[in-house]
Motif scaffolding. Sequence first.
Motif, PDB file in Angstrom:
ATOM      1  N   ASP A   1       0.842  -1.197   0.000  1.00  0.00           N
ATOM      2  CA  ASP A   1       0.000   0.000   0.000  1.00  0.00           C
ATOM      3  C   ASP A   1       0.879   1.250   0.000  1.00  0.00           C
ATOM      4  O   ASP A   1       1.827   1.370   0.776  1.00  0.00           O
ATOM      5  CB  ASP A   1      -0.885  -0.008   1.244  1.00  0.00           C
TER       6      ASP A   1
ATOM      7  N   SER B   1      -8.140   2.993  10.447  1.00  0.00           N
ATOM      8  CA  SER B   1      -6.968   2.682   9.633  1.00  0.00           C
ATOM      9  C   SER B   1      -5.841   2.090  10.478  1.00  0.00           C
ATOM     10  O   SER B   1      -4.669   2.258  10.170  1.00  0.00           O
ATOM     11  CB  SER B   1      -6.483   3.938   8.907  1.00  0.00           C
TER      12      SER B   1
ATOM     13  N   ILE C   1      -4.899  -0.875  10.659  1.00  0.00           N
ATOM     14  CA  ILE C   1      -4.122  -1.821   9.860  1.00  0.00           C
ATOM     15  C   ILE C   1      -2.984  -1.127   9.114  1.00  0.00           C
ATOM     16  O   ILE C   1      -1.979  -1.742   8.768  1.00  0.00           O
ATOM     17  CB  ILE C   1      -5.055  -2.554   8.849  1.00  0.00           C
ATOM     18  N   ASN C   2      -3.127   0.179   8.892  1.00  0.00           N
ATOM     19  CA  ASN C   2      -2.101   0.984   8.219  1.00  0.00           C
ATOM     20  C   ASN C   2      -1.395   1.932   9.180  1.00  0.00           C
ATOM     21  O   ASN C   2      -0.933   3.000   8.782  1.00  0.00           O
ATOM     22  CB  ASN C   2      -2.722   1.787   7.073  1.00  0.00           C
TER      23      ASN C   2
ATOM     24  N   LYS D   1      -7.025  -1.519  -1.798  1.00  0.00           N
ATOM     25  CA  LYS D   1      -8.421  -1.581  -1.364  1.00  0.00           C
ATOM     26  C   LYS D   1      -8.569  -1.409   0.144  1.00  0.00           C
ATOM     27  O   LYS D   1      -9.626  -1.007   0.636  1.00  0.00           O
ATOM     28  CB  LYS D   1      -8.999  -2.937  -1.797  1.00  0.00           C
ATOM     29  N   ASN D   2      -7.491  -1.690   0.909  1.00  0.00           N
ATOM     30  CA  ASN D   2      -7.546  -1.598   2.372  1.00  0.00           C
ATOM     31  C   ASN D   2      -7.328  -0.187   2.894  1.00  0.00           C
ATOM     32  O   ASN D   2      -7.471   0.055   4.086  1.00  0.00           O
ATOM     33  CB  ASN D   2      -6.485  -2.526   2.984  1.00  0.00           C
ATOM     34  N   THR D   3      -6.960   0.752   2.012  1.00  0.00           N
ATOM     35  CA  THR D   3      -6.674   2.124   2.449  1.00  0.00           C
ATOM     36  C   THR D   3      -7.927   2.789   2.985  1.00  0.00           C
ATOM     37  O   THR D   3      -9.001   2.711   2.388  1.00  0.00           O
ATOM     38  CB  THR D   3      -6.128   2.955   1.278  1.00  0.00           C
ATOM     39  N   SER D   4      -7.788   3.474   4.118  1.00  0.00           N
ATOM     40  CA  SER D   4      -8.903   4.230   4.687  1.00  0.00           C
ATOM     41  C   SER D   4      -8.978   5.600   4.021  1.00  0.00           C
ATOM     42  O   SER D   4      -7.967   6.303   3.930  1.00  0.00           O
ATOM     43  CB  SER D   4      -8.715   4.407   6.197  1.00  0.00           C
TER      44      SER D   4
ATOM     45  N   ASN E   1     -13.449   0.930   2.523  1.00  0.00           N
ATOM     46  CA  ASN E   1     -13.199   1.546   3.826  1.00  0.00           C
ATOM     47  C   ASN E   1     -13.208   3.077   3.678  1.00  0.00           C
ATOM     48  O   ASN E   1     -12.238   3.755   4.013  1.00  0.00           O
ATOM     49  CB  ASN E   1     -11.859   1.064   4.379  1.00  0.00           C
TER      50      ASN E   1
END
Length: 566
Positions: free
Chosen positions: A117, A312, A314-315, A396-399, A423
Amino acid sequence: MHRLPNSGHSTPSSPQSPVRSPRLRQGKSKAGKFSSGGNSLAQRLSLMLLSVLLRRQGVFLFAPLIYISGMLLYMGTASFDVVPIITHRSAPGSVYRSPQLYANLRRDMDSDNSSTDAIFTIWKSPYRGGEWKPCVNRSLEELPESIGYIYVDANGGLNQQRTSICNAVAVAGYLNATLVIPNFHYHSIWKDHSKFRDIYDEEYFIDTLKNDVRVVDKIPEFLMERFGSDMTNVHNFRIKAWSSIQYYRDVVLPKLLEERVIRFSPYANRLSFDAPPVVQRLRCFANYEALRFSRPILTIGESLVERMKNHSAINGGKYVSVHLRFEEDMVAFSCCVFDGGKPEAQNMIAARERGWRGKFTKAGRVIRPGAIRINGKCPLSPTEVGLMLRGMGFTKNTSIFLASGKIYNAEKTMAPLLQMFPNLHTKETLASEEELSLFKGYSSRMAAIDYTVCLHSEVFVTTQGGNFPHFLLGHRRYLYGGHAKTIKPDKRKLVLLFDNPKIGWKSLKRQLLNMRSHSDSKGVELKRPNDSIYSFPCPDCMCRANKTADSKSKSVTADSKSKSAA
């Protein structure tokens, strides 16, 4: 035998009779062979025509034309009763084709696992100018006695009003006048009745500026009695846009000394950006230090920032904020055409007439949506924002935090963006209805909440321009060591990329990664003479963090040069 001329003139002899060819005579004598009754009328006419052409030698002129015509007629590609059709091709980038592009690339986009990411790798480029730090401090000197009062009507939306406030502080300080808390002019587009104290912390503003500019909430009554206690009787300066500070000194100051109270209405971009350091310092101090949102706005804004960080996790708590200008009024004002067909066209005509009655229907005004799109003036649609961010490496996981008003035709236009970034959040999804009840119906207060959440994101994405992103660019530079940490896409290049539904995902991604890299390299920029100080705080509002080290290295270099010269 010699023939002598007669009287100096020669008499032309009569033309000789043509000698008849024995072949022709033979042909004539055997006429029965050519004019046999067995030959049809068509054959005889053809022979006569061929004979004429041969005699006149015209066949050499008409043969190519006859041949080409015969071939076209034989092949059936030409007809004497059909008008040729001319097909018009749209200029590259002039048509909105992003939905087709997304449909073609979606599978490859979702299966792309080639990189991590971008939220982890962005802003890693080294900066040539080094880091910067804020260096605008309160004055330590006492203020001299005030010469009078300045009252301003700040017009526009949240950030245009912010321009008015900061410019008014600078002018009042420069003229040694007292500034009355600015009045927020009600606008038919923004429809917000908020006062200064509803959006900003008024007491904090007055206290922060107390050593630099006197600020009061109202003009003393004994002065207003001269004007019948009616502000409309006070002399009003209709100041031209971008007026120099010399104008205020030469024209405004004498009237202020005479009247003791003056008014600026309307007042927004009425002070040039090319001003002396004393003026720039006051602007910086007002914008970055004295203006703080009111406690209710600050409380909910900070709460939404924490919620975005939790979403977020996870990031590492890093999120991307996007300023999306795809509200109905923006789409209508842009005069761009998207993919809504005739219903969209009718809706936009009606919206333009409601908001700007007669502005777009003046005689002689020509609207060219294709040219507007090619020039990069169309607002990016939600689909285009999603394509751009995915191409720049955000997964796709980015907030995503979306700062926006009511999106035009949201049910349809937002669907692709939500598919690309599930998200995704807005202030409405992060906060409860009860939490937002104090702010709903007030566009400037809602914009202030968006501003706060965008200010503290790892990445800010601007899609259309305007005062909101311009102020955020500068404010983020002020907070983040001189770097705006902002993606500002080249929309002229984007329209060409999105105009080609046949482009491959790898090719699109490569070009968008280059665009992201360009935004990074432009993150740290110094203000040029006519640039906005609110977008470019370096060097008027900030100093180099490594200034001492720089000066030492320069002195060492200078010493070594002098020794070598000796």
